[in-house]
Structures are given as structure tokens and as C-alpha cells.
Design a protein around this motif. Sequence first.
Motif, PDB file in Angstrom:
ATOM      1  N   ASP A  32     -51.358 -28.729 -36.690  1.00 47.08           N
ATOM      2  CA  ASP A  32     -51.357 -30.029 -36.006  1.00 47.08           C
ATOM      3  C   ASP A  32     -49.911 -30.489 -35.803  1.00 47.08           C
ATOM      4  OD1 ASP A  32     -52.238 -32.347 -34.838  1.00 47.08           O
ATOM      5  OD2 ASP A  32     -52.636 -33.375 -36.733  1.00 47.08           O
ATOM      6  N   ALA A  33     -49.178 -29.683 -35.031  1.00 42.76           N
ATOM      7  CA  ALA A  33     -47.762 -29.976 -34.759  1.00 42.76           C
ATOM      8  C   ALA A  33     -47.317 -29.099 -33.606  1.00 42.76           C
ATOM      9  CB  ALA A  33     -46.908 -29.717 -35.987  1.00 42.76           C
ATOM     10  N   THR A  34     -46.172 -29.439 -32.994  1.00 47.82           N
ATOM     11  CA  THR A  34     -45.623 -28.639 -31.909  1.00 47.82           C
ATOM     12  C   THR A  34     -44.137 -28.433 -32.138  1.00 47.82           C
ATOM     13  OG1 THR A  34     -45.251 -28.526 -29.513  1.00 47.82           O
ATOM     14  CG2 THR A  34     -45.246 -30.721 -30.508  1.00 47.82           C
TER      15      THR A  34
ATOM     16  N   VAL B  90     -54.438 -27.321 -26.079  1.00 50.31           N
ATOM     17  CA  VAL B  90     -55.715 -27.796 -26.616  1.00 50.31           C
ATOM     18  C   VAL B  90     -56.269 -28.964 -25.813  1.00 50.31           C
ATOM     19  CG1 VAL B  90     -55.169 -27.022 -28.946  1.00 50.31           C
ATOM     20  CG2 VAL B  90     -54.518 -29.335 -28.244  1.00 50.31           C
ATOM     21  N   SER B  91     -55.810 -29.101 -24.574  1.00 51.41           N
ATOM     22  CA  SER B  91     -56.285 -30.224 -23.758  1.00 51.41           C
ATOM     23  C   SER B  91     -57.798 -30.142 -23.550  1.00 51.41           C
ATOM     24  CB  SER B  91     -55.558 -30.239 -22.407  1.00 51.41           C
ATOM     25  OG  SER B  91     -55.706 -28.984 -21.749  1.00 51.41           O
ATOM     26  N   ASP B  92     -58.314 -28.924 -23.381  1.00 53.46           N
ATOM     27  CA  ASP B  92     -59.771 -28.726 -23.244  1.00 53.46           C
ATOM     28  C   ASP B  92     -60.288 -27.875 -24.392  1.00 53.46           C
ATOM     29  OD1 ASP B  92     -59.930 -30.142 -20.810  1.00 53.46           O
ATOM     30  OD2 ASP B  92     -59.203 -28.381 -19.722  1.00 53.46           O
ATOM     31  N   GLY B  93     -59.596 -27.979 -25.527  1.00 47.01           N
ATOM     32  CA  GLY B  93     -59.923 -27.107 -26.646  1.00 47.01           C
ATOM     33  C   GLY B  93     -60.956 -27.702 -27.582  1.00 47.01           C
TER      34      GLY B  93
ATOM     35  N   GLY C 111     -45.382 -32.201 -38.808  1.00 42.78           N
ATOM     36  CA  GLY C 111     -44.783 -32.207 -37.479  1.00 42.78           C
ATOM     37  C   GLY C 111     -43.406 -32.818 -37.429  1.00 42.78           C
ATOM     38  N   GLU C 112     -42.861 -33.254 -38.586  1.00 42.91           N
ATOM     39  CA  GLU C 112     -41.561 -33.912 -38.575  1.00 42.91           C
ATOM     40  C   GLU C 112     -40.405 -32.927 -38.503  1.00 42.91           C
ATOM     41  OE1 GLU C 112     -41.492 -36.333 -42.021  1.00 42.91           O
ATOM     42  OE2 GLU C 112     -43.117 -37.679 -41.339  1.00 42.91           O
TER      43      GLU C 112
ATOM     44  N   GLY D 182     -46.215 -32.820 -21.745  1.00 46.75           N
ATOM     45  CA  GLY D 182     -47.491 -32.240 -22.158  1.00 46.75           C
ATOM     46  C   GLY D 182     -47.510 -31.825 -23.608  1.00 46.75           C
ATOM     47  N   ALA D 183     -46.519 -32.229 -24.387  1.00 47.15           N
ATOM     48  CA  ALA D 183     -46.452 -31.826 -25.787  1.00 47.15           C
ATOM     49  C   ALA D 183     -47.617 -32.374 -26.597  1.00 47.15           C
ATOM     50  CB  ALA D 183     -45.126 -32.298 -26.395  1.00 47.15           C
ATOM     51  N   GLU D 184     -48.243 -33.463 -26.119  1.00 50.58           N
ATOM     52  CA  GLU D 184     -49.365 -34.015 -26.871  1.00 50.58           C
ATOM     53  C   GLU D 184     -50.570 -33.068 -26.907  1.00 50.58           C
ATOM     54  OE1 GLU D 184     -49.724 -35.512 -22.626  1.00 50.58           O
ATOM     55  OE2 GLU D 184     -48.151 -35.125 -24.121  1.00 50.58           O
TER      56      GLU D 184
END
Length: 539
Positions: A149-151, A210-213, A115-116, A158-160
Motif C-alpha cells: 500500500d505505497a508507491t 489498481v484503478s480497476d483492481g 509509504g513515507e 496517477g500515483a493514487e
Amino acid sequence: MAGRGLLETGKLYIHAVRRAGRDGLSMRLRLFGMLLLFLNAILMGFLLILFLTGTFHSGMQATRELLENELSYRAQNVYRSFGDISVQGVTLAGELSQSLERHLAERGAVPAGLGEDPALLEELLGEELARLSGALEKARSSGVFLILDATVNPELEGAEHSRAGLYLKNMEPNIVSNTAANLRYMVGPMAVARERGLYTLPQWRMEFDVSDGEYYTVPMERAEECRDLPISRLYHWSRSTSLPGSGERVMLLSVPLRASDGTVMGVCGFEVSQMLFKLSYAPDNSQYEYLFCMLAPLEQGRLAAEGALFAGSYAVYPTDMTEEPLEVQPDSHAVNTYRQADAAPYVGLHREVVLYPSDSAYEGEEWVLALLMPEHALAEKLAGRNWSLMVGLGILLLCSMAVAAFISHRYVRPVMAAFRQIKAGGQGAKTHIPEIDDLIEFLSTQDEAPDPLPGQSALYQEFVKNIDTLSAAERAVFDLYMRGHTAREIAEILCLSINTIKTHNRRIYMKLNVTSRKELMVYIQMMEEAKDAYVQGKI
């Protein structure tokens, strides 16, 4: 002609019943009643046999057998198909993990630093698109996905809960072919779709929310906790869910992407949509129109309807089923009842389907495949079957009544005809019934014989014969009785005491076999009548 005869017979029976209260039952009606009772006894015995053998409940037993066979077949298919998808998912995860780790190494990056460098994510996804589409074309699946596991934009609000990845949908999931797959782009960088010439879906999104994923968070957490387990024991089947922007229910197989150093880089897997499940596992509705199939988690002995997939025709889709769990009321002899709060009950059977190996990190999760239908639908089906049986028995009863009427009419008709001839003065035809023929012959001989006269009576003849046994004194008394004198007058005429007359009376009674003077006078009257008849020339 036969129908007219039965109609006339029926009219005769009605007339006979009306007269029964006044004149009693006729022979024809009695015979009809006996035959009807006999045939009804046979019918009742037949009904008893049906009850004892469970024929009236055989519909429920047949339903259970049909559901057991259908459920066994569908459960084996689900086990085999979902097992194949699980194996393909594990294989895909291994290939992606190696490929991602190799591409990262070529660019001087490590899995832990995925994710860097957000710019690197689009390149990685573009390089793995072909692998995903190839895997989807070979799998019996409606979609394939890769979530890293990165954005791309870690600074956005909401990026988390946002994760970079790819999601491809197969619009014809029931067709497994290397050339005929109709793929659509649902999640991923738009530049990747344009470069590969893929059509995007209306619900396209840049990244996964993925908040409710459950399909993402659960396998990621479990992979971190169980580092000693291989990924073949870490894949996870999610409960059915609707992805953001899509109204279709899907189950997702998620397999962790684990690097050689143990870093979990994300997840990948396959999708089984509601449509694919319906196309693959819809039950046979030829016997039960409202039968449908349901794959659901089993939690505390209850079927979790809100996490299930359904298969059945559009006409039988359980639109009245809520998200409340289904309580199971088992029945070892019939079918189970499944009750849900504020919803109509269902009936059917269910069977466990094993989705995980025994040493899996999710071995405690249970899934079942159920074949269900509304309770009222089964009740109507069985009632219709039993109603057909009862109609058949009713027809059999009517036929037995018709047979009884026909036999009684056929049997009594010659007898009645002979009686009518006798009443009319004829000899009477033979009925070929020995007892009746004997009676008719006797009656006929009685009609031909002359009326008996008093002088021909056997008792009278014996009385007359016994007169000769009287003594002279007794005969004198008897003759005076014949002349109409009383006992006292006879005593005066013969100059005897009344006691002597009484003694003569006792001896006369004994010898003539009479018990009283009244009976003696009856025979004397008969002698007078015989005398008069002789005088008039009747003897």
C-alpha cells in the motif's frame, strides 16, 4: 439361389396386386398380408415398449448422467485445488506480514509509515522476492504477487492508483516442482529482476495499476472493516479479469497483509490463469465434442459470464458467448438451458463450488462450476442416436417383410403345384396339409365319377316310387298329363267336371310331393328323358 427365389416371389406379388382389383386377392397374397400384419403387430408392440420405457429419451437421460458424473468429479477437483491455493495464500500472507514488519523494524520504520520512505520499498521487495518465487514453485498456480500500500513515485500523475509490488509468472503452471519452474518477471523494480537474473515479460510494468483492481481494493477495504476477523477469513477470489498490458484472463486470490498493530500493509496471493484452468479442468470430449467447463460467479440466480474462466479444447471455446449473464432454465429430468441475450443457447448442468468458509467475510458470494455445450450440438448428437435406432427398426421391418414373403411362398408353393396338376388332369401331389389334401382327393374322385343322369336323381327316384301310391282315378289323370293334355282336356276325355279334376290334382301333388303343375311337368319331362336314354342304351 435364395435371392433369386425371393426376387421371383416379389414379382409374383406385384403381379397378384395388379390382378387383385379384377380377380380378388390370391391365397399367396392373402397369406403374405396376414403374416406381414402379424410381424408388424410385433414390431409395433416393440416400438410401444421402447416409447413407454423411454428408450427414445434415454439419450437425454444418459447425457444428464454423464454430465452429473463429470461435473461431480470436476467440482471436487476445483474445490480441492482452489482450497489448497487459498490455504497456501493465507500461509504466504502470514509469512510476508511478519517478514515485512521485521524488516521495517530493523530500519526503524513502522507498518503505518510504509509509504513515507519510497526508497525503502525496493529493498523490501528485493528481500521478499525469494519467498514469493519459492511459494510459486510449490503451488499449483500460474503466478504469485505482492502489492504494498505505497508507491515509489508519489508525486507522479496517477500515483493514487499506482502501487509498488512484485508479480511473478510461472510459464509452465501445470508442472509443480522445486527445480523445473519457468518463472518470468511481470511487475516490479527492474533492478530487482536484474539482481536475481530473472527474465522480464514483454508486458512488464514498474508498478501495479489498481484503478480497476478488484483484486486489491476489495480485500483492502474489507480488511479495514472486519478487523476482528483473522486473515484466514479475509482472503478473496476475484472475478476473472485481464491485467493491464495482458490479454489473458486470470482469477486472483488476494489475502490482506496485516501487521501486529492491525495495519493493513497491502495484499498478496496467487493467480489462476485461463491456461492453467484449461489444463487442469478441461472436460472429457470423447462423448460430446463441444463440451466445455465454466467457473463463474452466481449472481441473482444467473451465471456471470464476464467474470468466468473456461476450460475446453480450442475447437469448443465459446467464442460466441457475450459478457451478458446466462439465464438458467432448470429441468429436473433432462439438462438445463442457459440463455444469453443475442447469443445461441447452451445446455448443461452446474453445481455450486464453495470457495469460502461459512464465517468468511465473503460468505455471501457464490460460485458455480458448469458443464455446457451449444444446444444445437446436443440436438445433433441425440438426433444421430435416434436416427440410428430408426434405421435399425427400418431394417427390422424389411427383414419381417422378407420373412413373410419367404414363409408365404414356401407354404403356398406345394398347394399351387397340386392345383396345377389337377388342372392338367393329373392326380396331384400330396401337400401334407390335411385340409388341402382332402379337397384334392375329393376333386379327384369327382373327376373319375360319370356324369349323373336324370334317372339317378334321388328326388326323381322318390317321385317315380310315389306314382304307385296313386289311385286308379288319380293314375288315369296322371297318365293323361304325361301325354301332354291340359286339365280341361282331361275333364272332357274322362267326362268329369273341372272341379273333380282339380281335386284329383291336389291329391296327386300331395302324394308325389310336388307343389304345382309346373313342377309336375318337370318330373314328367325327366321321365321322358330317362325313357329316351334307356331306348338309346345309355342306362
